[in-house]
Design a protein around this motif. Structure first.
Motif, short mmCIF file in Angstrom:
data_model
loop_
_atom_site.label_atom_id
_atom_site.label_comp_id
_atom_site.label_asym_id
_atom_site.label_seq_id
_atom_site.Cartn_x
_atom_site.Cartn_y
_atom_site.Cartn_z
N LEU A 14 0.84 -1.11 -0.01
CA LEU A 14 0.03 -0.02 0.09
C LEU A 14 0.85 1.32 -0.08
N ALA A 15 1.87 1.10 0.82
CA ALA A 15 2.78 2.45 0.73
C ALA A 15 3.43 2.69 -0.39
N SER A 16 3.74 1.82 -1.19
CA SER A 16 4.53 1.76 -2.50
C SER A 16 3.60 2.47 -3.41
N TYR A 17 2.31 2.01 -3.34
CA TYR A 17 1.13 2.51 -4.30
C TYR A 17 1.16 4.00 -3.92
N MET A 18 0.84 4.30 -2.62
CA MET A 18 0.52 5.80 -2.40
C MET A 18 1.90 6.60 -2.56
N SER A 19 3.13 5.98 -2.40
CA SER A 19 4.29 7.05 -2.39
C SER A 19 4.80 7.01 -3.94
N PHE A 72 -5.28 3.17 6.96
CA PHE A 72 -5.98 4.55 6.78
C PHE A 72 -4.70 5.67 7.05
N LYS A 73 -3.88 5.44 8.11
CA LYS A 73 -2.74 6.60 8.48
C LYS A 73 -1.81 6.71 7.06
N ILE A 74 -1.62 5.72 6.65
CA ILE A 74 -0.70 5.85 5.51
C ILE A 74 -1.56 6.66 4.29
N ALA A 75 -2.79 6.26 4.15
CA ALA A 75 -3.58 7.24 3.02
C ALA A 75 -3.53 8.47 3.45
N THR A 76 -3.87 9.14 4.60
CA THR A 76 -4.09 10.24 4.96
C THR A 76 -2.72 11.06 5.05
N LEU A 77 -1.74 10.29 5.35
CA LEU A 77 -0.33 11.16 5.44
C LEU A 77 0.37 11.14 4.35
N TYR A 78 -0.09 10.56 3.11
CA TYR A 78 0.68 10.76 2.02
C TYR A 78 -0.26 11.62 0.97
N SER A 79 -1.30 10.90 0.61
CA SER A 79 -2.08 11.37 -0.73
C SER A 79 -3.50 10.80 -0.32
N PRO A 80 -4.39 11.51 0.42
CA PRO A 80 -5.63 10.88 0.49
C PRO A 80 -6.30 10.44 -0.69
N LEU A 81 -6.09 11.68 -1.73
CA LEU A 81 -7.01 11.22 -3.01
C LEU A 81 -6.73 10.01 -3.58
N LYS A 82 -5.54 9.68 -3.48
CA LYS A 82 -5.30 8.14 -4.23
C LYS A 82 -5.86 7.02 -3.39
N SER A 121 6.75 8.14 10.10
CA SER A 121 7.81 9.00 9.70
C SER A 121 8.41 8.70 8.36
N THR A 122 8.24 7.46 8.00
CA THR A 122 8.75 7.08 6.56
C THR A 122 7.92 7.94 5.38
N MET A 123 6.45 7.71 5.77
CA MET A 123 5.68 8.51 4.83
C MET A 123 5.85 10.03 4.67
N ALA A 124 6.18 10.54 5.85
CA ALA A 124 6.47 11.95 6.04
C ALA A 124 7.75 12.31 5.13
N PHE A 125 8.77 11.53 5.30
CA PHE A 125 9.90 11.81 4.43
C PHE A 125 9.77 11.63 3.04
N PHE A 126 8.86 11.00 2.63
CA PHE A 126 8.66 10.69 1.11
C PHE A 126 7.89 12.00 0.74
N ARG A 127 6.74 12.31 1.57
CA ARG A 127 5.80 13.30 1.29
C ARG A 127 6.69 14.74 0.93
N ALA A 128 7.86 15.03 1.95
CA ALA A 128 8.59 16.10 1.97
C ALA A 128 9.68 16.11 0.80
N GLY A 129 9.80 14.91 0.30
CA GLY A 129 10.80 14.65 -1.20
C GLY A 129 12.24 14.57 -0.55
N TYR A 130 12.25 14.19 0.63
CA TYR A 130 13.67 13.56 1.28
C TYR A 130 14.15 12.32 0.56
N SER A 131 15.34 12.11 0.81
CA SER A 131 15.96 10.94 0.25
C SER A 131 15.92 9.56 1.34
N VAL A 132 15.19 8.67 0.72
CA VAL A 132 15.01 7.41 1.86
C VAL A 132 15.48 6.10 1.04
#
Length: 283
Positions: free
Chosen positions: A131-136, A213-223, A172-183
């Motif tokens: 799910l996280a791979s799909y979202m991010s 649901f946290k993964i979705a709301t933290l990264y891209s709820p529309l997806k 924290s992982t999804m927040a770093f992806f969302r901010a465009g930081y390198s993971v």
């Protein structure tokens, strides 16, 4: 780089002394901080005798709360978070730090096949990762691993988002992806923990759905919302086509499905804007 090691610990007297000794042997850490999360055993005393700085919570606040306490008190440029129960091999710290030196902002120890985990947790972790791979739109190898090295300044940007429970790695992982930081990820082997696990099957089943649901709301709820809206729209259109052909009329069911589709899409759109505002940094 100045390195701070943070170990959240609750009733880990059986393993924490040996874990700290192995970290000391590496001779890389500026400080080792043990956050004693309301332990009722001798965790605090053993950690102090082993040479760690101990910060105690007066009662158990949760793994995420311990992580936040450690991050606030760490003085290093890079913070390494790891479990105090013997699952994580301190030798792997060097491999995580090597990636930090290459320029990454967050390096996660990804548990490989054969690591000690129940079948249920293994299946759940695979679903989290998918799910996280799909979202991010990035390959996520281990979303819930608590063994990670991170640049302290950037980690503290998202500290207010972290929950007090066990899902801080996800957040924290999804927040770093969302901010465009390198993971990036480093493969590790997680051994069987020493002592009693703090995981509870019933609570964890509920936590599983909350994390989804946290993964979705933290990264891209529309997806997350958009596929449901599209499905309802297609159902509404199909039902409308059927009733128009058979009865030559537009039914209340079609109206309900169309309305539901529009409402879900708008909820996703609004959630997307709220999420964007959450990550907007102060100038």
């Amino acid at each position: 780089m100045r390195i701070s090691i943070v170990l959240p610990a609750k009733n880990e007297s059986g393993a924490i002394g040996d874990t700290i000794a192995k970290i000391h042997a590496l001779n890389i850490a500026k400080e080792i901080i043990v956050v004693n999360d309301g332990s009722t055993d001798s965790t605090k005393e053993i950690a102090e005798q082993a040479g760690a700085m101990v910060i105690s919570h007066p009662y158990s606040k949760g793994n995420g709360a311990a992580i936040k306490t450690g991050a606030r008190n760490a003085t290093g440029d890079v913070i390494v978070f790891m479990d105090a129960d013997g699952q994580h091999d301190p030798q792997d710290i060097l491999r995580l730090l090597a990636k930090i030196e290459e320029g990454y902002d967050l390096v996660v120890g990804a548990r490989q096949k054969g690591s000690q985990a129940s079948i249920g947790r293994g299946v759940a972790n695979k679903l989290y990762n998918s799910l996280a791979s799909y979202m991010s739109e990035h390959k996520v190898e281990d979303l819930t691993s608590g063994f990670r090295a991170v640049r302290a300044e950037k980690f503290r940007e998202f500290i207010y988002l972290l929950p007090n429970g066990f899902s801080y790695p996800t957040t924290s992982t999804m927040a770093f992806f969302r901010a465009g930081y390198s993971v990036t990820y480093v493969p590790i082997h997680a051994a069987k923990r020493i002592g009693k696990s703090h995981i509870h099957p019933v609570k964890d089943s509920i936590r599983f759905f909350l994390i989804i649901f946290k993964i979705a709301t933290l990264y891209s709820p529309l997806k997350m919302f958009l596929p449901f809206a599209v499905v309802l729209f297609l159902l509404a259109t199909g039902w409308y086509g059927y009733t128009l052909y058979e009865y030559n009329r537009f039914t209340n069911m079609s109206a309900l499905l169309y309305t539901g589709s529009i409402m879900i899409f708008l909820m996703g759109l609004i959630s997307e804007q709220i999420t964007t505002l959450m990550y907007k940094k102060d100038e």
